[in-house]
Design an enzyme around this catalytic site. Structure first.
Site, PDB file in Angstrom:
ATOM      1  N   ASP A  47       0.860  -1.212   0.000  1.00 19.63           N
ATOM      2  CA  ASP A  47       0.000   0.000   0.000  1.00 19.63           C
ATOM      3  C   ASP A  47       0.885   1.248   0.000  1.00 19.63           C
ATOM      4  O   ASP A  47       0.669   2.189  -0.773  1.00 19.63           O
ATOM      5  CB  ASP A  47      -0.876   0.065   1.262  1.00 19.63           C
ATOM      6  CG  ASP A  47      -1.934  -1.019   1.352  1.00 19.63           C
ATOM      7  OD1 ASP A  47      -3.121  -0.709   1.243  1.00 19.63           O
ATOM      8  OD2 ASP A  47      -1.555  -2.200   1.542  1.00 19.63           O
ATOM      9  N   GLU A  70      -5.551   7.225   0.238  1.00 20.03           N
ATOM     10  CA  GLU A  70      -5.995   6.614   1.492  1.00 20.03           C
ATOM     11  C   GLU A  70      -4.953   6.696   2.617  1.00 20.03           C
ATOM     12  O   GLU A  70      -5.291   6.915   3.768  1.00 20.03           O
ATOM     13  CB  GLU A  70      -6.378   5.140   1.249  1.00 20.03           C
ATOM     14  CG  GLU A  70      -6.890   4.491   2.543  1.00 20.03           C
ATOM     15  CD  GLU A  70      -7.627   3.188   2.350  1.00 20.03           C
ATOM     16  OE1 GLU A  70      -7.539   2.595   1.269  1.00 20.03           O
ATOM     17  OE2 GLU A  70      -8.289   2.776   3.312  1.00 20.03           O
ATOM     18  N   ASP A 123      -6.626   5.043  -4.336  1.00 20.57           N
ATOM     19  CA  ASP A 123      -6.545   3.946  -3.371  1.00 20.57           C
ATOM     20  C   ASP A 123      -5.364   3.086  -3.829  1.00 20.57           C
ATOM     21  O   ASP A 123      -5.444   2.399  -4.848  1.00 20.57           O
ATOM     22  CB  ASP A 123      -7.849   3.126  -3.335  1.00 20.57           C
ATOM     23  CG  ASP A 123      -7.914   2.284  -2.070  1.00 20.57           C
ATOM     24  OD1 ASP A 123      -6.844   2.063  -1.450  1.00 20.57           O
ATOM     25  OD2 ASP A 123      -9.014   1.839  -1.691  1.00 20.57           O
ATOM     26  N   ILE A 125      -3.901   0.421  -2.673  1.00 20.91           N
ATOM     27  CA  ILE A 125      -4.393  -0.967  -2.804  1.00 20.91           C
ATOM     28  C   ILE A 125      -5.809  -0.961  -2.270  1.00 20.91           C
ATOM     29  O   ILE A 125      -6.043  -0.759  -1.076  1.00 20.91           O
ATOM     30  CB  ILE A 125      -3.570  -1.993  -1.999  1.00 20.91           C
ATOM     31  CG1 ILE A 125      -2.161  -2.141  -2.570  1.00 20.91           C
ATOM     32  CG2 ILE A 125      -4.258  -3.370  -2.046  1.00 20.91           C
ATOM     33  CD1 ILE A 125      -1.400  -3.348  -2.047  1.00 20.91           C
ATOM     34  N   ASP A 126      -6.745  -1.157  -3.180  1.00 23.13           N
ATOM     35  CA  ASP A 126      -8.130  -1.306  -2.768  1.00 23.13           C
ATOM     36  C   ASP A 126      -8.334  -2.810  -2.580  1.00 23.13           C
ATOM     37  O   ASP A 126      -7.923  -3.603  -3.422  1.00 23.13           O
ATOM     38  CB  ASP A 126      -9.043  -0.755  -3.875  1.00 23.13           C
ATOM     39  CG  ASP A 126     -10.500  -0.874  -3.517  1.00 23.13           C
ATOM     40  OD1 ASP A 126     -10.836  -0.740  -2.328  1.00 23.13           O
ATOM     41  OD2 ASP A 126     -11.302  -1.120  -4.435  1.00 23.13           O
ATOM     42  N   THR A 128      -7.274  -4.453   0.451  1.00 26.72           N
ATOM     43  CA  THR A 128      -6.034  -4.940   1.094  1.00 26.72           C
ATOM     44  C   THR A 128      -6.244  -6.334   1.698  1.00 26.72           C
ATOM     45  O   THR A 128      -5.334  -7.164   1.684  1.00 26.72           O
ATOM     46  CB  THR A 128      -5.565  -3.935   2.176  1.00 26.72           C
ATOM     47  OG1 THR A 128      -5.472  -2.646   1.560  1.00 26.72           O
ATOM     48  CG2 THR A 128      -4.202  -4.297   2.745  1.00 26.72           C
ATOM     49  N   ASP A 272     -12.754   4.641  -3.014  1.00 27.90           N
ATOM     50  CA  ASP A 272     -13.257   3.273  -3.211  1.00 27.90           C
ATOM     51  C   ASP A 272     -14.226   3.175  -4.391  1.00 27.90           C
ATOM     52  O   ASP A 272     -14.651   2.063  -4.731  1.00 27.90           O
ATOM     53  CB  ASP A 272     -13.974   2.778  -1.948  1.00 27.90           C
ATOM     54  CG  ASP A 272     -12.989   2.332  -0.873  1.00 27.90           C
ATOM     55  OD1 ASP A 272     -11.886   1.885  -1.228  1.00 27.90           O
ATOM     56  OD2 ASP A 272     -13.336   2.434   0.324  1.00 27.90           O
TER      57      ASP A 272
HETATM   58  P1  AMP Z   1     -14.448  -4.674  -0.832  1.00 26.33           P
HETATM   59  O1  AMP Z   1     -13.160  -5.204  -1.307  1.00 26.33           O
HETATM   60  O2  AMP Z   1     -15.445  -4.417  -1.889  1.00 26.33           O
HETATM   61  O3  AMP Z   1     -14.994  -5.465   0.315  1.00 26.33           O
HETATM   62  O4  AMP Z   1     -14.165  -3.217  -0.294  1.00 26.33           O
HETATM   63  C1  AMP Z   1     -12.997  -2.860   0.325  1.00 26.33           C
HETATM   64  C2  AMP Z   1     -13.214  -1.478   0.903  1.00 26.33           C
HETATM   65  O5  AMP Z   1     -14.262  -1.527   1.854  1.00 26.33           O
HETATM   66  C3  AMP Z   1     -12.048  -0.958   1.682  1.00 26.33           C
HETATM   67  O6  AMP Z   1     -11.233  -0.192   0.840  1.00 26.33           O
HETATM   68  C4  AMP Z   1     -12.680  -0.096   2.768  1.00 26.33           C
HETATM   69  O7  AMP Z   1     -12.465   1.278   2.523  1.00 26.33           O
HETATM   70  C5  AMP Z   1     -14.156  -0.379   2.642  1.00 26.33           C
HETATM   71  N1  AMP Z   1     -14.840  -0.631   3.921  1.00 26.33           N
HETATM   72  C6  AMP Z   1     -14.317  -0.748   5.144  1.00 26.33           C
HETATM   73  N2  AMP Z   1     -15.296  -0.919   6.076  1.00 26.33           N
HETATM   74  C7  AMP Z   1     -16.465  -0.897   5.409  1.00 26.33           C
HETATM   75  C8  AMP Z   1     -17.834  -1.023   5.810  1.00 26.33           C
HETATM   76  N3  AMP Z   1     -18.196  -1.206   7.066  1.00 26.33           N
HETATM   77  N4  AMP Z   1     -18.771  -0.946   4.836  1.00 26.33           N
HETATM   78  C9  AMP Z   1     -18.420  -0.775   3.543  1.00 26.33           C
HETATM   79  N5  AMP Z   1     -17.146  -0.676   3.109  1.00 26.33           N
HETATM   80  C10 AMP Z   1     -16.181  -0.715   4.027  1.00 26.33           C
HETATM   81 MG    MG Z   2     -10.233   0.679  -0.634  1.00 21.65          MG
END
Ligand code: AMP
Ligand code: MG
Length: 326
Positions: A47, A70, A123, A125-126, A128, A272
């Site tokens: 990241d 981020e 981001d 690394i989206d 992580t 995101d």
């Molecule tokens: P995903 O890979 O689609 O599950 O999304 C990852 C992203 O979810 C991360 O980059 C976080 O910024 C975000 N994230 C963290 N906590 C939450 C939450 N409670 N609800 C929705 N997204 C979240």
């Molecule tokens: Mg992210």
């Protein structure tokens, strides 16, 4: 925007470098150790390295642009994390020979969390958690002007170029440019092809993609929606904005993100969704929140005016929003 069109190729190159760094960290260290941030989410060597490389590039090319990314280097600079900082610096040195740890931290900190009229959302690394598991992750970069996403780039190093060839090549880059459509290229930025969303008109035939992490979305609500629409195919669980990519190229029909009951008031973050949303829209899709409101990229890092996310092929959007109404 004209001068920025010329910069698209350069922006893709910066994202490719960051993506190569992330893949190397994954291969060498299986992701490596991670630091837990205050919100309990993990951050890794990759990241930080990815953010340093992309922020350095933006600052050189567009010195007056704001960067909203981020990470920051506060944790990394703590004495107990000196080994991690050394490793970040070593990986960045593959791309910027001779850079010091101090310089690497200063590049990471080119970012602020203040949204302006024109800014880059990053981001590094989206997903992580997906990166650490060896699943999907993405490097996501977007340019936003007056709340409108002009350019989105998503590198998805672990995503099949074509999911119907599961033993085929992995590693894709998606690019969406306002008014110019969306393309996919391979991980080196070649073999470019235009992409478009699915033409499916029957909601019962839709394929839903959603997060792997049940804390990030309400999987039960997604299942209820699937039942209402008579969808029988099982959902495609995937980390990161790679979900936008698979909707944009028609492999999934819907990306659902109803807020998780574990954090019902969660506000989505700009980095995101900015890159992914323009890629899906420019491929013919529609993106809104679960109430049908357009995504708000202008009022801060948190998308305060929105609740959850719905991405569709456009044709099925209203049917989905209606089925989500209680
Ligand atoms: P995903 O890979 O689609 O599950 O999304 C990852 C992203 O979810 C991360 O980059 C976080 O910024 C975000 N994230 C963290 N906590 C939450 C939450 N409670 N609800 C929705 N997204 C979240
Ligand atoms: Mg992210």
């Amino acid at each position: 925007m004209d001068e920025d069109f010329l910069e698209v190729v350069n922006a893709i190159e910066a994202v490719i470098k960051a993506s190569t760094l992330c893949k190397k960290v994954r291969m060498d260290l299986a992701g490596g150790v991670s630091i837990l941030k205050n919100d309990r989410s993990p951050v890794t060597i990759a990241d930080y390295g990815s953010q340093a490389i992309i922020c350095k590039w933006i600052r050189e090319k567009f010195p007056s642009d704001t960067i909203v990314a981020e990470e920051d280097s506060t944790e990394l600079k703590k004495p107990e994390h000196s080994r991690i900082l050394e490793q970040v610096t070593r990986y960045v040195n593959d791309f910027v020979p001779g850079a010091s740890s101090k310089e690497v931290c200063s590049w990471i900190d080119f970012s602020s969390h203040v949204v302006t009229d024109r800014f880059w959302a990053l981001d590094p690394i989206d997903g992580t958690k997906g990166f650490l598991r060896g699943d999907q992750f993405a490097i996501a970069l977007a340019l936003i002007e007056n709340g409108v996403v002009k350019l989105g780039i998503l590198a998805c190093p672990n995503l099949y170029v074509d999911m119907s060839h599961p033993f085929g090549e992995k590693g894709c880059i998606f690019v969406g440019l306002e008014g110019r459509g969306s393309v996919q290229m391979d991980e080196n930025g070649i073999n470019q092809r235009a992409i478009s969303v699915s033409k499916e008109i029957n909601s019962s035939e839709a394929i839903i993609t959603e997060s792997v992490e049940s804390d990030h979305a309400d999987h039960l609500a997604h299942q209820r929606l699937a039942e209402k629409l008579h969808i029988t195919r099982s959902s495609l669980k995937m980390d990161s904005q790679a979900k936008y990519g698979v909707v944009a190229r028609g492999e999934a029909t819907l990306y659902l993100r109803v807020p998780s009951p574990s954090e019902p008031g969660y506000k989505e973050k700009v980095w995101d969704h900015a890159a992914g949303s323009i890629i899906a829209e420019e491929a013919g899709g529609k993106v809104s929140d679960v109430l049908g409101h357009p995504l708000d990229f202008s009022s801060g890092i948190k998308m305060k005016k929105n609740r959850g996310i719905v991405v569709s092929n456009g044709i099925l959007h209203n049917a989905v929003l209606k089925a989500l109404e209680v």
